[in-house]
Design an enzyme around this catalytic site. Structure first.
Site, mmCIF file in Angstrom:
data_model
loop_
_atom_site.group_PDB
_atom_site.id
_atom_site.type_symbol
_atom_site.label_atom_id
_atom_site.label_comp_id
_atom_site.label_asym_id
_atom_site.label_seq_id
_atom_site.Cartn_x
_atom_site.Cartn_y
_atom_site.Cartn_z
ATOM 1 N N LYS A 70 74.396 14.472 30.680
ATOM 2 C CA LYS A 70 74.457 13.108 31.668
ATOM 3 C C LYS A 70 73.231 12.657 31.639
ATOM 4 O O LYS A 70 72.067 13.238 31.656
ATOM 5 C CB LYS A 70 75.078 13.724 33.017
ATOM 6 C CG LYS A 70 76.516 14.179 33.030
ATOM 7 C CD LYS A 70 77.426 12.912 32.913
ATOM 8 C CE LYS A 70 78.972 13.356 33.158
ATOM 9 N NZ LYS A 70 79.856 12.355 33.069
ATOM 10 N N GLU A 128 77.953 6.923 26.083
ATOM 11 C CA GLU A 128 79.120 6.669 27.108
ATOM 12 C C GLU A 128 79.034 5.727 28.366
ATOM 13 O O GLU A 128 78.291 6.279 29.335
ATOM 14 C CB GLU A 128 80.075 7.863 27.617
ATOM 15 C CG GLU A 128 81.372 7.926 28.265
ATOM 16 C CD GLU A 128 81.883 9.339 28.491
ATOM 17 O OE1 GLU A 128 81.370 10.317 28.064
ATOM 18 O OE2 GLU A 128 82.929 9.512 29.402
ATOM 19 N N GLY A 186 87.131 14.744 30.891
ATOM 20 C CA GLY A 186 87.589 15.764 31.866
ATOM 21 C C GLY A 186 87.106 15.311 33.149
ATOM 22 O O GLY A 186 86.268 14.502 33.425
ATOM 23 N N LYS A 234 77.555 16.825 25.237
ATOM 24 C CA LYS A 234 77.197 15.678 26.123
ATOM 25 C C LYS A 234 76.339 15.963 27.089
ATOM 26 O O LYS A 234 76.659 16.951 27.951
ATOM 27 C CB LYS A 234 78.773 15.077 26.538
ATOM 28 C CG LYS A 234 78.886 14.180 27.634
ATOM 29 C CD LYS A 234 79.956 13.452 27.675
ATOM 30 C CE LYS A 234 80.451 13.355 29.334
ATOM 31 N NZ LYS A 234 81.676 12.860 29.557
ATOM 32 N N ASP A 244 76.354 10.310 28.403
ATOM 33 C CA ASP A 244 77.106 9.728 29.480
ATOM 34 C C ASP A 244 76.329 9.136 30.579
ATOM 35 O O ASP A 244 75.686 10.148 31.299
ATOM 36 C CB ASP A 244 78.238 10.498 29.818
ATOM 37 C CG ASP A 244 79.278 9.778 30.668
ATOM 38 O OD1 ASP A 244 79.226 8.795 31.011
ATOM 39 O OD2 ASP A 244 80.194 10.585 30.946
ATOM 40 N N LYS A 286 91.331 9.607 29.695
ATOM 41 C CA LYS A 286 91.752 10.537 30.705
ATOM 42 C C LYS A 286 92.989 9.813 31.590
ATOM 43 O O LYS A 286 92.977 8.928 32.369
ATOM 44 C CB LYS A 286 90.704 10.559 31.989
ATOM 45 C CG LYS A 286 89.037 10.973 31.605
ATOM 46 C CD LYS A 286 88.130 10.591 32.847
ATOM 47 C CE LYS A 286 86.863 11.169 32.295
ATOM 48 N NZ LYS A 286 85.646 10.704 33.238
ATOM 49 N N ASP A 334 84.726 4.662 29.109
ATOM 50 C CA ASP A 334 85.394 5.621 30.174
ATOM 51 C C ASP A 334 85.917 4.955 31.342
ATOM 52 O O ASP A 334 86.839 4.161 31.143
ATOM 53 C CB ASP A 334 84.291 6.890 30.473
ATOM 54 C CG ASP A 334 85.014 7.645 31.345
ATOM 55 O OD1 ASP A 334 86.236 7.472 32.044
ATOM 56 O OD2 ASP A 334 84.248 8.609 31.747
HETATM 57 O O1 SMG Z 1 85.277 18.322 33.196
HETATM 58 O O2 SMG Z 1 83.650 18.883 32.184
HETATM 59 C C1 SMG Z 1 84.260 18.024 32.890
HETATM 60 C C2 SMG Z 1 83.547 16.887 33.265
HETATM 61 C C3 SMG Z 1 83.383 15.981 32.323
HETATM 62 O O3 SMG Z 1 81.616 14.660 32.282
HETATM 63 C C4 SMG Z 1 82.656 14.825 32.676
HETATM 64 N N1 SMG Z 1 83.284 14.060 33.533
HETATM 65 O O4 SMG Z 1 82.248 10.621 33.381
HETATM 66 O O5 SMG Z 1 83.119 11.743 32.066
HETATM 67 C C5 SMG Z 1 82.870 11.687 33.025
HETATM 68 C C6 SMG Z 1 82.634 12.824 33.987
HETATM 69 C C7 SMG Z 1 83.378 12.381 35.126
HETATM 70 C C8 SMG Z 1 83.497 13.390 36.261
HETATM 71 S S1 SMG Z 1 82.183 13.151 37.677
HETATM 72 C C9 SMG Z 1 82.545 14.199 38.625
HETATM 73 MG MG MG Z 2 82.723 9.516 31.666
#
Ligand code: SMG
Ligand code: MG
Length: 369
Positions: free
Chosen positions: A163, A213, A290, A161, A188, A262, A238
């Protein structure tokens, strides 16, 4: 069983590599650890709130305030034999799901340890290994992004994934497809777009992504439904799915075809299982998100990921991507086939390194009945 003592620790750990989302870049993670003492047993929980109210409105300070002032007294007054009663016992407190989840998930660990069985079994999971994916943050350059993805693919991870945000989206995805071909890939946006960007988001349909996402606002369902009607690519929610009811409404509205679970966002394991079940009943697959957890929160996530509707690789990856050393021994490791073994000892099934926790602790408070 009653709880004799709740300990809270605010800890800070440096990240192995910075993590950048559409909210900004972080170099370390400060978070609250919960330790429960009851009947000669100890159990652990991790609060996924951060220092900033960007991913969610909660922060470490709001969680500390709400746990010490409102949640801990309710937990200390409860018979915790059935961890499903913890979230309902917090009902008078509106919101603050991350604070609630930290206590509730520790209560599940406690129950599993009291029964001498792994947490996964208590939660209703069956898998011995879970499929692992990675979330790769925004980098300084496309070359940096490509080199991170190369490392993760070489480690065996089952999906990537990346960002995205306005200005780091279509070109970044095109670059990844050009350099890596048909890998399992998703993006995402962490709510960085609005419906006015629908054309730009629709352009991502050309890249055969597994899903997009949370492209739109954190509390939005109806605009996501409108966007989903325009996109071929499935939308995964999410931030917007903070309860079983929100999951039901989002699915009914056609706002998503996949859900990221989550437990911190949803208020703990019991509510997460309810979301999992709502999604399963509607044929909507889920995967585990995560929040840059330490090994303590990470193993909680591994156990939940063993439930049957977690059919897509999650953002639950190896410790070494985040913290070296981690707070647990041994750390979470990923095998060459991109899977993680589910611990089989009682509770979360891993040993917390109390010296490391002590060295990382910034603030401590103990609460008793
Ligand atoms: O734990 O590898 C991890 C991060 C996974 O992308 C991740 N988390 O929106 O899904 C999400 C983000 C939120 C965390 S932002 C600090
Ligand atoms: Mg997310």
């Amino acid at each position: 069983m009653r709880i004799d003592r709740i300990e809270l620790r605010l800890v800070r750990l440096p990240l192995v590599h910075f993590f950048e989302t559409s909210f900004g870049r972080v170099h370390d993670k400060a978070f609250i650890l919960v330790r429960l003492l009851a009947g000669g047993l100890e159990a652990w929980g991790e609060c996924v709130a951060e220092e900033t109210p960007y991913y969610s409105s909660e922060t470490n300070e709001t969680a500390w305030h709400v746990i010490t002032g409102f949640l801990a007294p309710r937990l200390l007054a409860l018979d915790v034999d059935d961890p499903r009663q913890v979230f309902p016992a917090f009902r008078a407190v509106r919101g603050h799901n991350m604070a609630k989840a930290a206590l509730e998930m520790a209560a599940w660990d406690l129950r599993a340890r009291a029964e001498g069985q792994p947490l996964s079994r208590l939660l209703g999971g069956a898998r011995a290994r879970i499929a692992s994916g990675v979330s790769v943050g925004i980098q300084d350059s496309f070359d940096d992004l490509a080199s991170k993805i190369r490392t993760e693919l070489d480690a065996g991870y089952r999906r990537v994934k990346i960002k995205i945000k306005p200005g780091w989206d279509i070109e970044a995805v095109r670059m990844v497809r050009e350099r890596f071909g048909p890998i399992p890939l998703m993006v995402d946006a962490n709510a960085a777009y609005s419906l006015a960007d629908a054309d730009r988001l629709a352009a991502l349909d050309a890249f055969d992504l597994m899903m997009i996402e949370q492209p739109l606002d954190y509390d939005d369902v109806s605009d996501h439904a409108q966007l989903q009607r325009r996109l071929k690519t499935p939308i995964c929610l999410d931030e917007s799915v903070h309860s079983p009811r929100a999951a039901r409404d989002a699915i009914a509205a056609g706002a998503c075809r996949v859900v990221n679970i989550k437990p911190g966002r949803i208020g703990g394991f019991a509510e997460s299982i309810a979301v999992h079940d709502v999604c399963a009943a509607h044929g909507v697959p889920v995967w585990h998100g995560g929040m840059l957890e330490s090994g303590i929160g990470r193993t909680h996530n591994i156990h939940l990921s063993t439930l049957p509707n977690f059919t897509l690789p999650g953002d639950v990856a190896a410790s070494r991507r985040y913290f070296v050393p981690d707070l647990i021994d041994p750390p979470v490791d990923v095998a060459a086939d991109g899977t993680i073994a589910v611990p089989t000892a009682a509770g979360i099934g891993v040993a917390v390194d109390v010296d490391r926790v002590g060295r990382a602790t910034l603030r401590f408070e103990a609460l008793t009945p």
